[in-house]
Design an enzyme around this catalytic site. Structure first.
Site, PDB file in Angstrom:
ATOM      1  N   GLU A 194     -21.742  -8.081  -5.692  1.00 39.90           N
ATOM      2  CA  GLU A 194     -21.099  -7.476  -4.529  1.00 39.90           C
ATOM      3  C   GLU A 194     -19.647  -7.928  -4.389  1.00 39.90           C
ATOM      4  O   GLU A 194     -18.785  -7.160  -3.957  1.00 39.90           O
ATOM      5  CB  GLU A 194     -21.888  -7.815  -3.263  1.00 39.90           C
ATOM      6  CG  GLU A 194     -23.270  -7.185  -3.233  1.00 39.90           C
ATOM      7  CD  GLU A 194     -24.104  -7.624  -2.055  1.00 39.90           C
ATOM      8  OE1 GLU A 194     -24.821  -6.793  -1.480  1.00 39.90           O
ATOM      9  OE2 GLU A 194     -24.044  -8.834  -1.702  1.00 39.90           O
ATOM     10  N   GLU A 207     -31.935  -9.525  -5.008  1.00 37.01           N
ATOM     11  CA  GLU A 207     -32.346  -9.721  -3.618  1.00 37.01           C
ATOM     12  C   GLU A 207     -33.745  -9.180  -3.353  1.00 37.01           C
ATOM     13  O   GLU A 207     -34.505  -9.748  -2.555  1.00 37.01           O
ATOM     14  CB  GLU A 207     -31.337  -9.041  -2.660  1.00 37.01           C
ATOM     15  CG  GLU A 207     -30.050  -9.813  -2.439  1.00 37.01           C
ATOM     16  CD  GLU A 207     -28.994  -9.508  -3.474  1.00 37.01           C
ATOM     17  OE1 GLU A 207     -27.827  -9.853  -3.238  1.00 37.01           O
ATOM     18  OE2 GLU A 207     -29.326  -8.936  -4.537  1.00 37.01           O
TER      19      GLU A 207
END
Length: 266
Positions: A117, A137
């Protein structure tokens, strides 16, 4: 600046290096605040035009959020932790307002979760051949929030959803194939290429770069025509600054005089 975050300045270029090898360059609260302070300083320094984000390791660019540190802080009796990412959000640039200068990610190694990210928060991404990207995640039962907001806009929807749903890793060659990475290079040539691009951008018109970045952000929430109307009416701050600037006149003069323009950012 610190052992965790170091900076190097060459002219109008700032190189920011993440150095937490013991933690696979994962980012905790303190590291995020330091990165936020660093990139806020970059944003506000009128003499700086381009930033490079890299790691001190050729194994890990960034493994994302430091789950071990977070878990340790939740143990009863543990010292209280300042749970503040800093003004720029996670990693210093993800939510930093008015960051209207080019930022280049120099990915040499693994970029996982928040590390992926973080690279997506940059404007350009250059990667070494052995680098890889992933969003694990889902395996930890949590949301890759920034990637869920951005990834499907950068690559085909179904591939983005596969990465988010499965947590699988994607090598640099595949990332380049989907257009997520500008170039893939041998690791010994990576930094040389990144600096070459940084110097090219540093010699460019800073007011135009700022107008590009803000217009792109505005366009994400508006239709094409609404965005164009705002540009034409000079309702975007950086566009208004550009259209009334000496640099814009300098560009026209230089073109007419067949010479290289001298950009002053004014």
């Amino acid at each position: 600046m610190t052992d965790i975050i170091s900076t190097r300045r060459e002219g109008s270029i700032l190189e920011v290096t993440l150095n937490r090898p013991k933690f696979a360059n994962a980012i905790d609260w303190e590291t995020s605040r330091l990165m936020s302070k660093t990139f806020k300083g970059f944003r506000d320094d009128q003499d700086l035009r381009v930033a490079i984000l890299k790691s001190a390791s050729d194994k890990h660019f960034c493994a994302g959020w430091d789950l071990k540190t977070t878990a340790a802080a939740e143990i009863p009796g543990a010292a209280p932790v300042n749970k503040d990412f800093g003004v720029g959000g996670f990693g210093g640039i993800q939510e930093l307002p008015h960051l209207n200068k080019p930022v280049i990610a120099c990915v040499n190694g693994v970029a996982l979760g928040g590390g992926f990210e973080l690279a997506l928060s940059c404007d350009l991404i250059y990667a070494s051949e052995h680098s890889s990207f992933g969003l694990p995640e889902i395996i930890a039962g949590t949301l890759a929030d920034a990637a869920s907001s951005r990834l499907h806009k950068r690559m085909p929807w179904h591939i983005a959803m596969e990465l988010l749903f499965t947590g699988r890793r994607m090598d640099a060659a595949e990332a380049h194939r989907w257009g997520l990475v500008n170039e893939v290079l041998p690791k010994e040539k990576l930094e040389q290429r990144v600096w070459e691009v940084a110097r090219l951008l540093a010699a460019g018109p800073p007011l135009v770069f700022a107008a590009i970045k803000e217009t792109v952000r505005v366009a994400e929430a508006l239709s094409f025509q609404d965005t164009m109307n705002r540009v034409k009416r000079r309702q975007i701050a950086t566009v208004d600054t550009l259209y009334g600037s000496d640099d814009m006149l300098e560009g026209s003069r230089a073109f007419a005089e067949k010479r290289n323009p001298v950009w002053k950012g004014k």
